[in-house]
Design a protein around this motif. Sequence first.
Motif: not given
Length: 534
Positions: A127-128, A162-163, A168-172
Amino acid sequence: MSDTDPYQPQSGQTDVLAGGPEAPPRRRRGLLAALVAAVLVVAVGIGAYALVRNVVGGFGDRPEAVVPADALAFVRIDLDPQAGEKLDALRFLRKFDALKERLPGDEADLRKWVVDQIGGKDLSWADVQPWLGNRFAVAVLPADKGAREPTVVLVLQSTDDGAAAKSLGKLTADVDNTVFAVKDGWAFVSDRQSGLDAVTRDGDQRLVDAAGFQDALSAVGEQSPLVGYLDLQRVGRVIGQLPGNSFGAGATTGLSPGALSSDAAAAKDLTASMTGTVAFGLQFTPDDVELKAVARGIDNAVAPAKVDPAATLSQAPRGALAALQLAYGDDAVTNGWKALLESLASAAGGRAAVNDQLAQIEQSTGLQLPQDLKTVLGSGLVAAVDSDGATGDTPKIGLAIHTDADRADAVVAKVLDAAERDGADIPAGAIARVKDGDTYRIGTDQGYLRRFGSGETLGDDPRVKAAVADLDKAQFAAWLDLDAVYDLVPRIDGEPTGMDADAAQALKALDGLGVSVASDQAGSAEFTVRLTAD
């Protein structure tokens, strides 16, 4: 998420359409709290080996360069060690069997290892990996207007903004009360939009430029792998506004109105007295780990006491299981006595009642208070417990006090005579006393007392020198011989019993623990804890 502008704050909350046939997805809570806790756990837990000094010049790529100057508290972690420093930390931590299997290899990516340790079904290295840098921080910022609780912001270094925004959009996406923003190589996660506004707003002064910040960190090592900073005045203001305790305006203590008023006033005085800053840093060598803290600008602090050479750890007999030194100065007993009388008067219903009790004590003992108390305590002392027979019926314990020895011995004699008149059974020789000019020694063994300041002392022990910082100038210092502690552990067939095997091995690997507090001017002090290993 491809259309997301990484330079604008993004919300982790989503709108839920009412009236649909399907129930809204279950939302995760507390991601920010979990991430903050994880960062702090990594800082002090098993991953601490990675927190070694960073020698990158300048502050532009450090979190303090983007955190606002009015932060109440700040903790920074650096996972970008030099190879040699990383090996130093690994050498220290690999002395402990319980850690060996959990530590990564010398060439491992420390970021991946940390994420694997703290991650779970909601967070993985994949994810990161595309964007996560090596530096992290937790900042506590002032509360919003009208609010009492401060705002917490997690700061993550980004190598690809950008990544980072996509990740973070996905995780939150389904996490309550979590917002994020990405800007200029940093990702920010908070529970309030105001937190993001504070760290992304241009033109504000930053923590790195705040008065006292660089001075405080330079004292603990500004390039330390783990550093922290507290602005005590700002913290005091927050404590004073918290609800539900004696520090807040909405306090309920169960006391009478008069007591409540007094309690609130005392709390107000306490928070108002919080001034200055505190910084700390953690560092490793192959043979020790050290935590150093520095206090600066503490108002109303008394001048530090002068340390007498005859009352330091260096004078305690070598082979002590434990020892400590205290330098409190000539005025400490006088000031402490005044505070004690005020407290007793409050509890006993007035100063007159306390004076009557003191008069009875003086009449029955022949003491004159507080003069005799000041005499027997002097201006400083060193105490030690010998490791030989420390658990026996009569362990060897000694105190060397910097005072007028003849006068101090006369006071002790009054106390012993009064105790015998009251029926106390004190065996002959149970209390040993040695008079030596301006040093008075008292303890359980005459021979042990005569070893203070003569022959081999702790000042000659290289292990004590390695563990105790500022050995001869600290107002407070303590030493614990962990080798001797290990020898005291009960054994069956030569193996320690009564404790976990990993704990026994860790205790065996350790050498000593040293603590010191040194100050050379009022309002400033250095606190050092150092743990050494064989």
